[in-house]
Design a protein around this motif. Structure first.
Motif, PDB file in Angstrom:
ATOM      1  N   MET A 170       0.835  -1.212   0.000  1.00 23.65           N
ATOM      2  CA  MET A 170       0.000   0.000   0.000  1.00 23.65           C
ATOM      3  C   MET A 170       0.866   1.257   0.000  1.00 23.65           C
ATOM      4  O   MET A 170       0.764   2.122   0.876  1.00 23.65           O
ATOM      5  N   ARG A 171       1.747   1.365  -0.989  1.00 19.22           N
ATOM      6  CA  ARG A 171       2.677   2.489  -1.051  1.00 19.22           C
ATOM      7  C   ARG A 171       1.991   3.835  -1.219  1.00 19.22           C
ATOM      8  O   ARG A 171       2.575   4.878  -0.933  1.00 19.22           O
ATOM      9  N   PHE A 172       0.745   3.832  -1.719  1.00 20.91           N
ATOM     10  CA  PHE A 172       0.076   5.096  -2.027  1.00 20.91           C
ATOM     11  C   PHE A 172      -1.152   5.333  -1.151  1.00 20.91           C
ATOM     12  O   PHE A 172      -2.041   6.099  -1.519  1.00 20.91           O
ATOM     13  N   HIS A 173      -1.176   4.687  -0.003  1.00 22.38           N
ATOM     14  CA  HIS A 173      -2.318   4.853   0.899  1.00 22.38           C
ATOM     15  C   HIS A 173      -2.505   6.327   1.260  1.00 22.38           C
ATOM     16  O   HIS A 173      -1.596   6.987   1.769  1.00 22.38           O
ATOM     17  N   GLY A 174      -3.688   6.854   0.955  1.00 17.90           N
ATOM     18  CA  GLY A 174      -4.005   8.240   1.268  1.00 17.90           C
ATOM     19  C   GLY A 174      -3.381   9.267   0.355  1.00 17.90           C
ATOM     20  O   GLY A 174      -3.560  10.467   0.565  1.00 17.90           O
ATOM     21  N   LYS A 175      -2.670   8.836  -0.680  1.00 18.36           N
ATOM     22  CA  LYS A 175      -2.027   9.768  -1.608  1.00 18.36           C
ATOM     23  C   LYS A 175      -3.014  10.230  -2.679  1.00 18.36           C
ATOM     24  O   LYS A 175      -3.798   9.442  -3.206  1.00 18.36           O
ATOM     25  N   SER A 176      -2.934  11.498  -2.995  1.00 14.62           N
ATOM     26  CA  SER A 176      -3.764  12.094  -4.049  1.00 14.62           C
ATOM     27  C   SER A 176      -2.993  12.054  -5.365  1.00 14.62           C
ATOM     28  O   SER A 176      -1.883  12.574  -5.456  1.00 14.62           O
ATOM     29  N   ILE A 177      -3.597  11.433  -6.379  1.00 17.87           N
ATOM     30  CA  ILE A 177      -2.872  11.129  -7.623  1.00 17.87           C
ATOM     31  C   ILE A 177      -3.723  11.475  -8.837  1.00 17.87           C
ATOM     32  O   ILE A 177      -4.908  11.160  -8.881  1.00 17.87           O
ATOM     33  N   ILE A 178      -3.099  12.085  -9.846  1.00 13.14           N
ATOM     34  CA  ILE A 178      -3.749  12.336 -11.132  1.00 13.14           C
ATOM     35  C   ILE A 178      -3.025  11.532 -12.201  1.00 13.14           C
ATOM     36  O   ILE A 178      -1.796  11.522 -12.262  1.00 13.14           O
ATOM     37  N   VAL A 179      -3.803  10.866 -13.060  1.00 16.12           N
ATOM     38  CA  VAL A 179      -3.257  10.129 -14.204  1.00 16.12           C
ATOM     39  C   VAL A 179      -3.972  10.609 -15.451  1.00 16.12           C
ATOM     40  O   VAL A 179      -5.202  10.480 -15.556  1.00 16.12           O
ATOM     41  N   THR A 180      -3.239  11.167 -16.412  1.00 21.05           N
ATOM     42  CA  THR A 180      -3.861  11.537 -17.688  1.00 21.05           C
ATOM     43  C   THR A 180      -3.666  10.399 -18.693  1.00 21.05           C
ATOM     44  O   THR A 180      -2.782   9.563 -18.541  1.00 21.05           O
ATOM     45  N   GLY A 181      -4.508  10.397 -19.713  1.00 18.63           N
ATOM     46  CA  GLY A 181      -4.467   9.295 -20.670  1.00 18.63           C
ATOM     47  C   GLY A 181      -4.882   7.993 -20.021  1.00 18.63           C
ATOM     48  O   GLY A 181      -4.408   6.907 -20.375  1.00 18.63           O
ATOM     49  N   ALA A 182      -5.797   8.082 -19.055  1.00 14.74           N
ATOM     50  CA  ALA A 182      -6.170   6.924 -18.241  1.00 14.74           C
ATOM     51  C   ALA A 182      -7.296   6.099 -18.841  1.00 14.74           C
ATOM     52  O   ALA A 182      -7.756   5.141 -18.218  1.00 14.74           O
ATOM     53  N   GLY A 183      -7.726   6.445 -20.046  1.00 17.50           N
ATOM     54  CA  GLY A 183      -8.838   5.717 -20.647  1.00 17.50           C
ATOM     55  C   GLY A 183      -8.477   4.335 -21.143  1.00 17.50           C
ATOM     56  O   GLY A 183      -9.350   3.481 -21.314  1.00 17.50           O
ATOM     57  N   SER A 184      -7.197   4.086 -21.373  1.00 17.99           N
ATOM     58  CA  SER A 184      -6.778   2.785 -21.901  1.00 17.99           C
ATOM     59  C   SER A 184      -5.273   2.626 -21.698  1.00 17.99           C
ATOM     60  O   SER A 184      -4.595   3.531 -21.218  1.00 17.99           O
ATOM     61  N   GLY A 185      -4.770   1.471 -22.093  1.00 17.88           N
ATOM     62  CA  GLY A 185      -3.331   1.238 -22.169  1.00 17.88           C
ATOM     63  C   GLY A 185      -2.561   1.503 -20.893  1.00 17.88           C
ATOM     64  O   GLY A 185      -2.954   1.109 -19.794  1.00 17.88           O
ATOM     65  N   ILE A 186      -1.433   2.189 -21.043  1.00 18.53           N
ATOM     66  CA  ILE A 186      -0.532   2.453 -19.920  1.00 18.53           C
ATOM     67  C   ILE A 186      -1.216   3.293 -18.848  1.00 18.53           C
ATOM     68  O   ILE A 186      -1.064   3.044 -17.647  1.00 18.53           O
ATOM     69  N   GLY A 187      -1.979   4.299 -19.256  1.00 20.13           N
ATOM     70  CA  GLY A 187      -2.665   5.147 -18.294  1.00 20.13           C
ATOM     71  C   GLY A 187      -3.652   4.381 -17.453  1.00 20.13           C
ATOM     72  O   GLY A 187      -3.702   4.533 -16.227  1.00 20.13           O
ATOM     73  N   ARG A 188      -4.454   3.525 -18.094  1.00 15.67           N
ATOM     74  CA  ARG A 188      -5.422   2.731 -17.338  1.00 15.67           C
ATOM     75  C   ARG A 188      -4.702   1.772 -16.390  1.00 15.67           C
ATOM     76  O   ARG A 188      -5.066   1.671 -15.206  1.00 15.67           O
ATOM     77  N   ALA A 189      -3.698   1.065 -16.889  1.00 13.73           N
ATOM     78  CA  ALA A 189      -2.977   0.100 -16.056  1.00 13.73           C
ATOM     79  C   ALA A 189      -2.359   0.784 -14.843  1.00 13.73           C
ATOM     80  O   ALA A 189      -2.372   0.242 -13.729  1.00 13.73           O
ATOM     81  N   THR A 190      -1.824   1.996 -15.036  1.00 16.32           N
ATOM     82  CA  THR A 190      -1.180   2.700 -13.936  1.00 16.32           C
ATOM     83  C   THR A 190      -2.201   3.246 -12.945  1.00 16.32           C
ATOM     84  O   THR A 190      -1.991   3.193 -11.728  1.00 16.32           O
ATOM     85  N   ALA A 191      -3.315   3.766 -13.444  1.00 19.90           N
ATOM     86  CA  ALA A 191      -4.373   4.245 -12.550  1.00 19.90           C
ATOM     87  C   ALA A 191      -4.874   3.109 -11.668  1.00 19.90           C
ATOM     88  O   ALA A 191      -5.080   3.289 -10.459  1.00 19.90           O
ATOM     89  N   LEU A 192      -5.043   1.926 -12.250  1.00 18.72           N
ATOM     90  CA  LEU A 192      -5.500   0.770 -11.475  1.00 18.72           C
ATOM     91  C   LEU A 192      -4.441   0.342 -10.466  1.00 18.72           C
ATOM     92  O   LEU A 192      -4.773  -0.062  -9.339  1.00 18.72           O
ATOM     93  N   ALA A 193      -3.169   0.427 -10.865  1.00 15.02           N
ATOM     94  CA  ALA A 193      -2.087   0.064  -9.952  1.00 15.02           C
ATOM     95  C   ALA A 193      -2.046   1.009  -8.758  1.00 15.02           C
ATOM     96  O   ALA A 193      -1.886   0.583  -7.603  1.00 15.02           O
ATOM     97  N   PHE A 194      -2.179   2.310  -9.008  1.00 15.63           N
ATOM     98  CA  PHE A 194      -2.195   3.291  -7.922  1.00 15.63           C
ATOM     99  C   PHE A 194      -3.372   3.030  -6.978  1.00 15.63           C
ATOM    100  O   PHE A 194      -3.225   3.053  -5.749  1.00 15.63           O
ATOM    101  N   ALA A 195      -4.551   2.814  -7.554  1.00 18.35           N
ATOM    102  CA  ALA A 195      -5.744   2.589  -6.742  1.00 18.35           C
ATOM    103  C   ALA A 195      -5.622   1.304  -5.925  1.00 18.35           C
ATOM    104  O   ALA A 195      -6.041   1.260  -4.761  1.00 18.35           O
TER     105      ALA A 195
END
Length: 262
Positions: A1-26
């Protein structure tokens, strides 16, 4: 849980790398704003469960970037991480067949977008005591042979941008790095992958790198998550290449002047 309580923005999150990273952060406890021009970003937020908010925006628009940063601060009390990932390909035509209008749009999204992310996110991250900005560059930004001219130039700009930003943020405890993916199956490259499968030559995709395969978005997401985490606390102003070894050589078919590459 490295990002517990962290506020994060991911652009290009609709697919591909952006989606995978947004899911990883969450998945690691992050409070994520998943941003994209496409309506598919709502699906990303749904996949992330209660850990993400979907926002449709243009990553190359200063008003939109200001709006999404303000939203993160309003909803989550500030901002800790910005992953400036949104980008467009711009085609692989010869320089002499491309237009100034195409170049302007590629640079607007791929280079001005990360600039706007740094400009508006960094001051808010400073307010939280520090954090990280990660921008998506590309192996195409390292040297010729891995992408079209406009795309390659924009990604070379991203690499220099993170170096310059890291210097100008000296003493702020805000780290700025870039990730340089190689050939990854994303929405941007999907047509090439689909064509290869249709022709029965899928095994040839990625054969020019030492691992002899293409990558998947999750392989980039894991590196981005590392760069955004406290585990990378001494990594700053760098361009991390994740390409299966492609950039050790960049083999390429030459495109001769006045002729079409085979």
């Amino acid at each position: 849980m490295r990002f517990h309580g962290k506020s994060i923005i991911v652009t290009g999150a609709g697919s591909g790398i952006g989606r995978a990273t947004a899911l990883a952060f969450a998945a690691e406890g992050g409070q994520v704003i998943a941003a994209d021009k496409s309506e598919a970003v709502h699906e990303t937020a749904a996949l992330a469960g209660g850990g993400a908010i979907a926002v449709q925006m243009d990553a190359g628009s200063e008003a939109d970037v200001e709006r999404v940063v303000a939203l993160a601060c309003d909803r989550f009390g500030g901002l800790d991480v910005f992953f400036a990932n949104a980008g467009i390909a711009g085609g692989i035509d010869s320089i002499f067949d491309q237009t100034a209008e195409l170049w302007a749009e590629v640079l607007r999204v791929n280079l001005i977008g990360p600039f706007l992310a740094i400009k508006h996110a960094a001051p808010r991250i400073v307010e939280r005591g520090g954090g990280a900005i990660v921008c998506t560059a590309s192996v195409a930004g390292l040297r010729s042979g891995a992408g079209g001219a406009a795309y390659s130039a924009s990604k070379a700009g991203v690499i220099n941008l993170v170096q310059t930003a890291a210097q100008q943020l000296s003493g702020s405890n805000v780290r700025v790095n870039a990730v340089c993916p190689g050939l990854i199956e994303t929405g941007m490259t999907q047509r090439a992958f689909d064509y290869a499968r249709e022709k029965g030559v899928e095994d040839k995709i990625g054969r020019l790198n030492p691992l002899r395969r293409a990558g998947v978005p999750d392989e980039i997401a894991r590196v981005v998550a590392f760069l955004a985490s406290s585990e990378a606390s001494y990594v700053n102003g760098q361009a991390w290449v994740v390409d299966g070894g492609l950039s050790t050589s960049h083999p390429v078919t030459r495109q001769e002047f006045g002729k079409t590459a085979v």
